[in-house]
Design a protein around this motif. Structure first.
Motif, PDB file in Angstrom:
ATOM      1  N   LEU A 235     -34.467 -57.545  43.806  1.00 33.70           N
ATOM      2  CA  LEU A 235     -34.184 -56.625  44.912  1.00 33.70           C
ATOM      3  C   LEU A 235     -34.443 -55.167  44.545  1.00 33.70           C
ATOM      4  O   LEU A 235     -34.958 -54.386  45.339  1.00 33.70           O
ATOM      5  N   VAL A 236     -34.021 -54.797  43.350  1.00 35.42           N
ATOM      6  CA  VAL A 236     -34.129 -53.398  42.888  1.00 35.42           C
ATOM      7  C   VAL A 236     -34.874 -53.465  41.540  1.00 35.42           C
ATOM      8  O   VAL A 236     -34.263 -53.474  40.484  1.00 35.42           O
ATOM      9  N   PRO A 237     -36.204 -53.521  41.598  1.00 35.11           N
ATOM     10  CA  PRO A 237     -36.969 -53.863  40.388  1.00 35.11           C
ATOM     11  C   PRO A 237     -36.755 -52.927  39.186  1.00 35.11           C
ATOM     12  O   PRO A 237     -37.027 -53.323  38.059  1.00 35.11           O
ATOM     13  N   ILE A 238     -36.208 -51.729  39.404  1.00 34.88           N
ATOM     14  CA  ILE A 238     -35.948 -50.850  38.258  1.00 34.88           C
ATOM     15  C   ILE A 238     -34.928 -51.500  37.322  1.00 34.88           C
ATOM     16  O   ILE A 238     -34.798 -51.117  36.155  1.00 34.88           O
ATOM     17  N   ASN A 239     -34.241 -52.520  37.830  1.00 35.74           N
ATOM     18  CA  ASN A 239     -33.261 -53.237  37.027  1.00 35.74           C
ATOM     19  C   ASN A 239     -33.893 -53.903  35.799  1.00 35.74           C
ATOM     20  O   ASN A 239     -33.237 -54.101  34.786  1.00 35.74           O
ATOM     21  N   LYS A 240     -35.191 -54.198  35.896  1.00 37.53           N
ATOM     22  CA  LYS A 240     -35.855 -54.832  34.735  1.00 37.53           C
ATOM     23  C   LYS A 240     -35.893 -53.841  33.582  1.00 37.53           C
ATOM     24  O   LYS A 240     -35.869 -54.212  32.421  1.00 37.53           O
ATOM     25  N   LYS A 241     -35.987 -52.561  33.928  1.00 37.26           N
ATOM     26  CA  LYS A 241     -36.023 -51.524  32.900  1.00 37.26           C
ATOM     27  C   LYS A 241     -34.614 -51.149  32.450  1.00 37.26           C
ATOM     28  O   LYS A 241     -34.375 -50.976  31.247  1.00 37.26           O
ATOM     29  N   TYR A 242     -33.711 -50.998  33.396  1.00 43.76           N
ATOM     30  CA  TYR A 242     -32.335 -50.618  33.080  1.00 43.76           C
ATOM     31  C   TYR A 242     -31.382 -51.628  33.699  1.00 43.76           C
ATOM     32  O   TYR A 242     -30.916 -51.432  34.825  1.00 43.76           O
ATOM     33  N   PRO A 243     -31.110 -52.722  32.994  1.00 41.73           N
ATOM     34  CA  PRO A 243     -30.295 -53.792  33.568  1.00 41.73           C
ATOM     35  C   PRO A 243     -28.843 -53.388  33.807  1.00 41.73           C
ATOM     36  O   PRO A 243     -28.389 -52.324  33.362  1.00 41.73           O
ATOM     37  N   LEU A 244     -28.128 -54.273  34.484  1.00 44.16           N
ATOM     38  CA  LEU A 244     -26.763 -53.981  34.934  1.00 44.16           C
ATOM     39  C   LEU A 244     -25.857 -53.438  33.843  1.00 44.16           C
ATOM     40  O   LEU A 244     -25.113 -52.483  34.065  1.00 44.16           O
ATOM     41  N   GLU A 245     -25.915 -54.049  32.681  1.00 43.50           N
ATOM     42  CA  GLU A 245     -24.993 -53.624  31.631  1.00 43.50           C
ATOM     43  C   GLU A 245     -25.176 -52.147  31.290  1.00 43.50           C
ATOM     44  O   GLU A 245     -24.215 -51.394  31.178  1.00 43.50           O
ATOM     45  N   GLN A 246     -26.443 -51.738  31.160  1.00 44.30           N
ATOM     46  CA  GLN A 246     -26.728 -50.320  30.858  1.00 44.30           C
ATOM     47  C   GLN A 246     -26.318 -49.418  32.012  1.00 44.30           C
ATOM     48  O   GLN A 246     -25.769 -48.328  31.823  1.00 44.30           O
ATOM     49  N   LEU A 247     -26.580 -49.892  33.226  1.00 43.48           N
ATOM     50  CA  LEU A 247     -26.261 -49.093  34.415  1.00 43.48           C
ATOM     51  C   LEU A 247     -24.750 -48.882  34.519  1.00 43.48           C
ATOM     52  O   LEU A 247     -24.269 -47.761  34.733  1.00 43.48           O
ATOM     53  N   LEU A 248     -23.992 -49.940  34.323  1.00 43.59           N
ATOM     54  CA  LEU A 248     -22.537 -49.834  34.458  1.00 43.59           C
ATOM     55  C   LEU A 248     -21.943 -48.993  33.334  1.00 43.59           C
ATOM     56  O   LEU A 248     -20.977 -48.251  33.544  1.00 43.59           O
ATOM     57  N   GLU A 249     -22.545 -49.059  32.163  1.00 46.93           N
ATOM     58  CA  GLU A 249     -22.066 -48.227  31.051  1.00 46.93           C
ATOM     59  C   GLU A 249     -22.285 -46.738  31.379  1.00 46.93           C
ATOM     60  O   GLU A 249     -21.425 -45.890  31.130  1.00 46.93           O
ATOM     61  N   ALA A 250     -23.446 -46.438  31.973  1.00 44.05           N
ATOM     62  CA  ALA A 250     -23.717 -45.043  32.366  1.00 44.05           C
ATOM     63  C   ALA A 250     -22.734 -44.591  33.448  1.00 44.05           C
ATOM     64  O   ALA A 250     -22.388 -43.410  33.529  1.00 44.05           O
ATOM     65  N   CYS A 251     -22.266 -45.513  34.266  1.00 41.38           N
ATOM     66  CA  CYS A 251     -21.268 -45.172  35.297  1.00 41.38           C
ATOM     67  C   CYS A 251     -19.902 -44.941  34.650  1.00 41.38           C
ATOM     68  O   CYS A 251     -19.187 -44.005  35.004  1.00 41.38           O
ATOM     69  N   ARG A 252     -19.568 -45.800  33.715  1.00 48.91           N
ATOM     70  CA  ARG A 252     -18.276 -45.666  33.022  1.00 48.91           C
ATOM     71  C   ARG A 252     -18.154 -44.294  32.376  1.00 48.91           C
ATOM     72  O   ARG A 252     -17.079 -43.721  32.304  1.00 48.91           O
ATOM     73  N   THR A 253     -19.283 -43.777  31.897  1.00 51.74           N
ATOM     74  CA  THR A 253     -19.238 -42.518  31.155  1.00 51.74           C
ATOM     75  C   THR A 253     -19.783 -41.341  31.975  1.00 51.74           C
ATOM     76  O   THR A 253     -20.062 -40.284  31.420  1.00 51.74           O
ATOM     77  N   TYR A 254     -19.934 -41.536  33.279  1.00 50.83           N
ATOM     78  CA  TYR A 254     -20.486 -40.456  34.117  1.00 50.83           C
ATOM     79  C   TYR A 254     -19.549 -39.244  34.075  1.00 50.83           C
ATOM     80  O   TYR A 254     -18.369 -39.348  34.432  1.00 50.83           O
ATOM     81  N   PRO A 255     -20.056 -38.106  33.626  1.00 51.37           N
ATOM     82  CA  PRO A 255     -19.169 -36.969  33.360  1.00 51.37           C
ATOM     83  C   PRO A 255     -18.393 -36.457  34.579  1.00 51.37           C
ATOM     84  O   PRO A 255     -17.287 -35.971  34.417  1.00 51.37           O
TER      85      PRO A 255
END
Ligand code: SAH
Ligand code: SF4
Length: 367
Positions: A235-255
């Motif tokens: 659905l959101v092909p950028i996910n192949k580059k930055y999968p869920l785990e990385q995305l959610l980690e960036a959210c957890r640490t969003y300043p």
């Protein structure tokens, strides 16, 4: 921009000061110009009555105050407005204004087209033609203020109070220009829309997210749409580059996230694709340690779209599970569907000519 003239729209205040100095205009005039342009909506130097005629002429010789042309303006039965704007190079983007009772959000585009091709998004069927400049991005806001007749009005009398970067394009693949535009818009002596009233939506360009929080401090929205990598890859092909785990980690640490300023997770409801109760429970699990709220977006159809919107009862059932876990999860009422102004319906006929290079601004933000 006219040949040889500098467009003031898109310059920072510092750059404007320097540009004025270079043609022999006193630096303090920068503040005056800024005020005329961004709080009074001046479109020409002759309107600037605090500046002597001779100096107005000098300014007009060297500078322009650019605005895109309006190729089309539409108003929905629900008050939503959409403009098809045309830049001097002929490229076009769409900008949408969504009014509510005492406020309203301008949905701004960041690119002509998009490099990504999310399968449910109309913009995703276009190729990227070019990145917008900061001036092009601010131009969309100037047109909205013009059309709503809100120049010079007190803040409480304005309907255009918020900005969402949810129009055409992926703002974090044009970060430098988006950031420049937002700094100008947030200047409290100008358009003066604060970071708390600005939301940037990204499909998940993980490496840039921290900069958004540190440098801009605006609200963040994530186009999540799936809770498993295999489905999100589709659905959101950028996910192949930055999968869920990385995305959610960036959210957890969003300043810039906190309990008071939660990250919005956008989730488009696609019939029989991502809308089961099990999906909802998995979503709750993924968001467990993030300051989050969820926006459920009924899928907005467009010609040839390969999806259907989930039924109301399915959406309600999904939403109940999220609510029961303590997250707010409003179902977004589609606005402006009749004029194709709803989420994911934006598209313009700009096309990249064969062999033409893509203009990516100073430095493409793509890693
Ligand atoms: N490129 C950025 C911002 C623009 S899209 C991003 O993807 O986040 C704004 C929102 O509308 C995104 O959440 C997007 O996924 C969603 N969207 C796209 N197509 C849609 C459609 N047909 N129906 C409903 N929402 C859609
Ligand atoms: Fe681009 Fe966003 Fe549409 Fe995906 S949803 S194609 S990132 S505009």
């Amino acid at each position: 921009m006219q040949m040889g003239k500098i467009d003031i729209i898109g310059l920072t205040r510092q750059e404007l000061t320097e540009a004025l100095r270079a043609v022999g205009v006193e630096p303090f005039r920068a503040g005056q110009l800024w005020h005329w342009i961004y709080t009074k909506g001046a479109t020409g130097f002759e309107q600037m009555t605090t500046i002597a005629k001779k100096q107005q002429a000098l300014l007009a010789e060297h500078f322009t105050i650019g605005r895109p042309g309006i190729a089309k303006a539409l108003v929905s039965f629900d008050g939503t407005r959409k403009w098809l704007l045309e830049f001097t190079d002929g490229n076009k983007v769409e900008t949408v204004f969504i009014p509510e009772d005492d406020r309203g959000a301008l949905c701004v585009s960041s690119q002509v087209g998009c490099t990504l091709s999310c399968t449910f998004c109309h913009t995703g069927t276009m190729r990227l033609v070019r990145n917008l400049t900061a001036g092009d991005i601010i131009g969309q806001m100037l047109i909205a203020r013009d059309s709503l007749n809100e120049w010079g009005k007190k803040r409480e009398d304005c309907l255009f109070t918020n900005i969402v970067l949810m129009g055409m394009g992926e703002p974090l693949y044009n970060y430098e220009q988006v950031a420049r535009a937002l700094h100008i818009v947030m200047d409290m002596e100008g358009i003066a829309i604060s970071k708390r009233r600005i939301t940037l939506s990204t499909s998940g360009v993980v490496p840039i997210m921290k900069r958004v929080g540190d440098e801009l401090g605006v609200n963040l929205a994530i186009s999540l749409h799936a809770v498993r990598d295999d489905l999100r890859d589709e659905l959101v092909p950028i996910n192949k580059k930055y999968p869920l785990e990385q995305l959610l980690e960036a959210c957890r640490t969003y300043p810039a996230a906190s309990n008071a300023r939660r990250i919005t997770f956008e989730y488009v409801m696609l019939k029989n694709v991502n809308d089961t109760d099990a999906d909802a429970r998995e979503l709750v699990r993924l968001l467990a340690d993030i300051h989050a709220k969820v926006n459920l977006i009924p899928f907005n159809p467009w010609p040839g779209a390969p999806y259907e919107c989930s039924s109301n009862s399915r959406i309600n059932s999904f939403s109940k599970i999220i609510n029961a876990a303590g997250y707010s999860s409003p179902v977004r009422t589609p606005r402006g569907r009749d004029i194709f102004a709803a989420c994911g319906q934006l598209k313009s006929d700009s096309e990249r000519k064969k062999g033409e290079k893509v203009w990516l601004g100073e430095k493409p933000a793509a890693p």
